[in-house]
Design a protein around this motif. Structure first.
Motif, PDB file in Angstrom:
ATOM      1  N   GLN A 125      12.381   8.510  -0.601  1.00  0.00           N
ATOM      2  CA  GLN A 125      12.306   9.738  -1.390  1.00  0.00           C
ATOM      3  C   GLN A 125      11.157   9.659  -2.373  1.00  0.00           C
ATOM      4  OE1 GLN A 125      15.539  10.350  -4.142  1.00  0.00           O
ATOM      5  NE2 GLN A 125      16.058   8.204  -4.137  1.00  0.00           N
ATOM      6  N   MET A 126      10.821  10.846  -2.914  1.00  0.00           N
ATOM      7  CA  MET A 126       9.796  10.898  -3.959  1.00  0.00           C
ATOM      8  C   MET A 126      10.133  12.094  -4.833  1.00  0.00           C
ATOM      9  SD  MET A 126       5.713  10.833  -3.545  1.00  0.00           S
ATOM     10  CE  MET A 126       4.655  11.007  -4.966  1.00  0.00           C
ATOM     11  N   PRO A 127      10.106  11.910  -6.151  1.00  0.00           N
ATOM     12  CA  PRO A 127      10.530  13.000  -7.033  1.00  0.00           C
ATOM     13  C   PRO A 127       9.788  14.308  -6.726  1.00  0.00           C
ATOM     14  CG  PRO A 127      10.132  11.005  -8.299  1.00  0.00           C
ATOM     15  CD  PRO A 127       9.708  10.718  -6.894  1.00  0.00           C
TER      16      PRO A 127
ATOM     17  N   PHE B  33       0.853  -1.187   0.000  1.00  0.00           N
ATOM     18  CA  PHE B  33       0.000   0.000   0.000  1.00  0.00           C
ATOM     19  C   PHE B  33       0.890   1.238   0.000  1.00  0.00           C
ATOM     20  CE2 PHE B  33      -2.581   3.321   1.815  1.00  0.00           C
ATOM     21  CZ  PHE B  33      -3.898   3.029   1.469  1.00  0.00           C
ATOM     22  N   CYS B  34       0.869   1.960  -1.092  1.00  0.00           N
ATOM     23  CA  CYS B  34       1.703   3.163  -1.157  1.00  0.00           C
ATOM     24  C   CYS B  34       1.091   4.266  -0.294  1.00  0.00           C
ATOM     25  CB  CYS B  34       1.808   3.622  -2.613  1.00  0.00           C
ATOM     26  SG  CYS B  34       2.780   5.130  -2.757  1.00  0.00           S
ATOM     27  N   PRO B  35       1.909   4.881   0.583  1.00  0.00           N
ATOM     28  CA  PRO B  35       1.341   5.902   1.473  1.00  0.00           C
ATOM     29  C   PRO B  35       0.859   7.143   0.712  1.00  0.00           C
ATOM     30  CG  PRO B  35       3.734   5.800   1.717  1.00  0.00           C
ATOM     31  CD  PRO B  35       3.338   4.657   0.817  1.00  0.00           C
ATOM     32  N   HIS B  36       1.291   7.306  -0.546  1.00  0.00           N
ATOM     33  CA  HIS B  36       0.829   8.481  -1.300  1.00  0.00           C
ATOM     34  C   HIS B  36      -0.660   8.350  -1.644  1.00  0.00           C
ATOM     35  CE1 HIS B  36       0.622  10.790  -5.309  1.00  0.00           C
ATOM     36  NE2 HIS B  36       0.320  11.610  -4.315  1.00  0.00           N
ATOM     37  N   ARG B  37      -1.007   7.433  -2.519  1.00  0.00           N
ATOM     38  CA  ARG B  37      -2.403   7.339  -2.937  1.00  0.00           C
ATOM     39  C   ARG B  37      -2.946   5.912  -2.851  1.00  0.00           C
ATOM     40  NH1 ARG B  37      -5.200  11.443  -2.570  1.00  0.00           N
ATOM     41  NH2 ARG B  37      -6.586  10.829  -4.274  1.00  0.00           N
ATOM     42  N   GLY B  38      -2.236   5.067  -2.145  1.00  0.00           N
ATOM     43  CA  GLY B  38      -2.772   3.715  -1.918  1.00  0.00           C
ATOM     44  C   GLY B  38      -2.559   2.736  -3.054  1.00  0.00           C
ATOM     45  N   ALA B  39      -1.721   3.065  -4.020  1.00  0.00           N
ATOM     46  CA  ALA B  39      -1.478   2.100  -5.102  1.00  0.00           C
ATOM     47  C   ALA B  39      -0.738   0.880  -4.542  1.00  0.00           C
ATOM     48  CB  ALA B  39      -0.638   2.765  -6.199  1.00  0.00           C
ATOM     49  N   PRO B  40      -0.909  -0.283  -5.150  1.00  0.00           N
ATOM     50  CA  PRO B  40      -0.154  -1.446  -4.677  1.00  0.00           C
ATOM     51  C   PRO B  40       1.320  -1.317  -5.036  1.00  0.00           C
ATOM     52  CG  PRO B  40      -1.620  -2.071  -6.492  1.00  0.00           C
ATOM     53  CD  PRO B  40      -1.839  -0.612  -6.238  1.00  0.00           C
TER      54      PRO B  40
ATOM     55  N   GLN C  54      10.157   1.037  -5.641  1.00  0.00           N
ATOM     56  CA  GLN C  54       9.636   2.253  -6.269  1.00  0.00           C
ATOM     57  C   GLN C  54       8.192   2.029  -6.696  1.00  0.00           C
ATOM     58  OE1 GLN C  54      10.685   3.370 -10.398  1.00  0.00           O
ATOM     59  NE2 GLN C  54      11.720   5.117  -9.443  1.00  0.00           N
ATOM     60  N   CYS C  55       7.308   2.886  -6.201  1.00  0.00           N
ATOM     61  CA  CYS C  55       5.892   2.762  -6.551  1.00  0.00           C
ATOM     62  C   CYS C  55       5.720   2.970  -8.052  1.00  0.00           C
ATOM     63  CB  CYS C  55       5.065   3.771  -5.762  1.00  0.00           C
ATOM     64  SG  CYS C  55       3.304   3.695  -6.183  1.00  0.00           S
ATOM     65  N   GLY C  56       4.921   2.118  -8.669  1.00  0.00           N
ATOM     66  CA  GLY C  56       4.718   2.173 -10.113  1.00  0.00           C
ATOM     67  C   GLY C  56       3.752   3.274 -10.543  1.00  0.00           C
ATOM     68  N   TYR C  57       3.229   4.046  -9.572  1.00  0.00           N
ATOM     69  CA  TYR C  57       2.266   5.088  -9.951  1.00  0.00           C
ATOM     70  C   TYR C  57       2.952   6.459 -10.115  1.00  0.00           C
ATOM     71  CZ  TYR C  57      -2.621   6.629 -10.361  1.00  0.00           C
ATOM     72  OH  TYR C  57      -3.818   7.097 -10.816  1.00  0.00           O
ATOM     73  N   HIS C  58       3.596   6.968  -9.024  1.00  0.00           N
ATOM     74  CA  HIS C  58       4.246   8.287  -9.144  1.00  0.00           C
ATOM     75  C   HIS C  58       5.686   8.279  -8.639  1.00  0.00           C
ATOM     76  CE1 HIS C  58      -0.120   8.843  -8.129  1.00  0.00           C
ATOM     77  NE2 HIS C  58      -0.090   9.434  -9.303  1.00  0.00           N
ATOM     78  N   GLY C  59       6.247   7.085  -8.472  1.00  0.00           N
ATOM     79  CA  GLY C  59       7.689   7.012  -8.218  1.00  0.00           C
ATOM     80  C   GLY C  59       8.152   7.130  -6.781  1.00  0.00           C
ATOM     81  N   LEU C  60       7.241   7.122  -5.799  1.00  0.00           N
ATOM     82  CA  LEU C  60       7.683   7.144  -4.391  1.00  0.00           C
ATOM     83  C   LEU C  60       8.595   5.937  -4.144  1.00  0.00           C
ATOM     84  CD1 LEU C  60       5.509   7.735  -1.272  1.00  0.00           C
ATOM     85  CD2 LEU C  60       6.667   5.537  -1.482  1.00  0.00           C
ATOM     86  N   GLU C  61       9.659   6.154  -3.370  1.00  0.00           N
ATOM     87  CA  GLU C  61      10.562   5.031  -3.065  1.00  0.00           C
ATOM     88  C   GLU C  61      10.423   4.614  -1.616  1.00  0.00           C
ATOM     89  OE1 GLU C  61      14.597   5.113  -4.396  1.00  0.00           O
ATOM     90  OE2 GLU C  61      14.006   5.984  -6.319  1.00  0.00           O
TER      91      GLU C  61
HETATM   92  S1  FES Z   1       0.440   6.136  -5.328  1.00  0.00           S
HETATM   93 FE1  FES Z   1       2.487   5.591  -5.064  1.00  0.00          FE
HETATM   94  S2  FES Z   1       3.615   7.293  -5.646  1.00  0.00           S
HETATM   95 FE2  FES Z   1       1.583   7.886  -5.924  1.00  0.00          FE
END
Ligand code: FES
Ligand SMILES: [Fe+2]
Length: 350
Positions: free
Chosen positions: A84-86, A49-56, A68-75
């Protein structure tokens, strides 16, 4: 409800490694996890669960030991903290859950509960892994059935006569009473048959070990359950009158059926099955042959269990019968229930 403060097999190490720079997403005990290798090559698992927007996070990729999250690149780091996150400051990002994970015996083991309670010393010990005197081959099935139905199945081998009539089944199984013993948290169910014809699978194993496959044998099945859901079954045949289970190695063909049963949801589980053997351990072709035979046999169980689960789900209020042959499963479930109650009461008092 599952026992969570315990070690389960999460995956075979080869499953994770085969994915290259991709993480492995897997639900264990109703928790969605993402497994990957951290900066030092150690195995790690975090909530999927990505803390940004909940993507897997399991849809992302692994970069230098970070996920690295496949949605917006959070690491994500191995500890559940964002690295980090861009274009963003990450200090205020909430941490996600990370799990205690250990690599052992060619498997990744996970402790789904409180990581501060995770204790490597509580990991089960198996003499047959990493031991040149033994050969091991196995596989993984995803089974759409309550993991306890698999425990029932493995702690009652009378079903072999019916489900596996063409490989390991034989009528003498039903005719020979089984004995069930509870020893602490362990349940042992055993059955010893004397002077019988070996069924096809064991005839193959006898031939492989230089024994006459048509000779009369003493056959044994000793099923051992240990919590949360590991079942090791000593199985084998020895030339009749040579001592059965205790016969000298040259008079028998025997092995240990290895079952690591990991709950996924209330009605599904991951079934890591295999066989460890001491005869001809160097013979890789024999390992493959046994794996193929065992895979076919367990496929028959899988079909039965999935349809059994479908029936039970359709008729949840119907009472099921408990016969003598069910005692291994019943006793194993009692141990699970006791440990579950203990775990829940310690959580309440904590
Ligand atoms: S949901 Fe993972 S970086 Fe945005
Ligand atoms: Fe079976």
């Amino acid at each position: 409800m599952f026992i969570k403060n315990t070690w389960y097999v999460a995956c075979a190490l080869t499953e994770l490694e085969a994915l290259g720079d991709k993480p492995l997403g897997r639900t264990i005990c109703n928790e969605k996890m993402a497994f990957f290798k951290g900066p030092d090559g150690q195995v790690a698992a975090v909530e999927d669960f990505c803390p940004h927007r909940g993507a897997p996070l399991s849809l992302g990729k692994v970069c230098k030991g970070h996920l690295q999250c496949g949605y917006h690149g959070l690491e994500m780091g191995v500890d559940g903290k964002t690295v980090q996150m861009p274009g963003q400051r990450v200090r205020g990002f909430p941490a996600i859950k990370s799990y205690a994970v250990v690599e052992r015996y060619g498997f990744v083991w996970v402790w789904p509960g409180d990581p501060t309670k995770a204790d490597v010393a509580k990991m089960p010990v198996f003499e047959f892994f990493d031991n040149p005197a033994w050969a091991y081959g196995g596989g993984l099935y995803h089974v759409k059935a309550d993991y306890r139905l698999m425990i029932d199945n493995l702690m009652d081998l009378t079903h072999e006569t019916y489900v596996h009539a063409n490989s390991i089944g034989q009528p003498e199984i039903d005719e020979t009473p089984c004995e069930t013993k509870v020893d602490g948290d362990q349940v042992i169910l055993q059955r010893h048959m004397q002077g019988v014809q070996a069924p096809p699978f064991w005839q193959m194993a006898m031939s492989a070990n230089g024994l006459d496959p048509q000779a009369k044998v003493d056959r044994w099945q000793i099923c051992r359950f240990t919590p949360p859901s590991h079942i090791m079954i000593d199985v084998g045949v020895a030339l009749a009158g040579q001592g059965g289970f205790d016969a000298a190695p040259e008079h028998k063909a025997y092995s240990v059926v290895v079952d690591f049963i990991t709950p996924e949801t209330e009605t599904s589980h991951w079934y890591h099955w295999g066989m460890a053997r001491q005869f001809k351990p160097e013979d890789a072709a024999l390992t493959d042959k046994i794996r193929a035979g065992q895979g076919g046999i367990f496929n028959e169980d899988m079909e039965m269990l999935q349809l059994q689960q479908a029936n039970i789900s359709q008729w949840p209020e119907r009472k099921l019968l408990m016969l003598n042959i069910d005692s291994g499963g019943v006793q194993s479930r009692r141990i699970i229930d006791r440990l579950l109650a203990q775990e829940n009461s310690s959580e309440i008092t904590a």
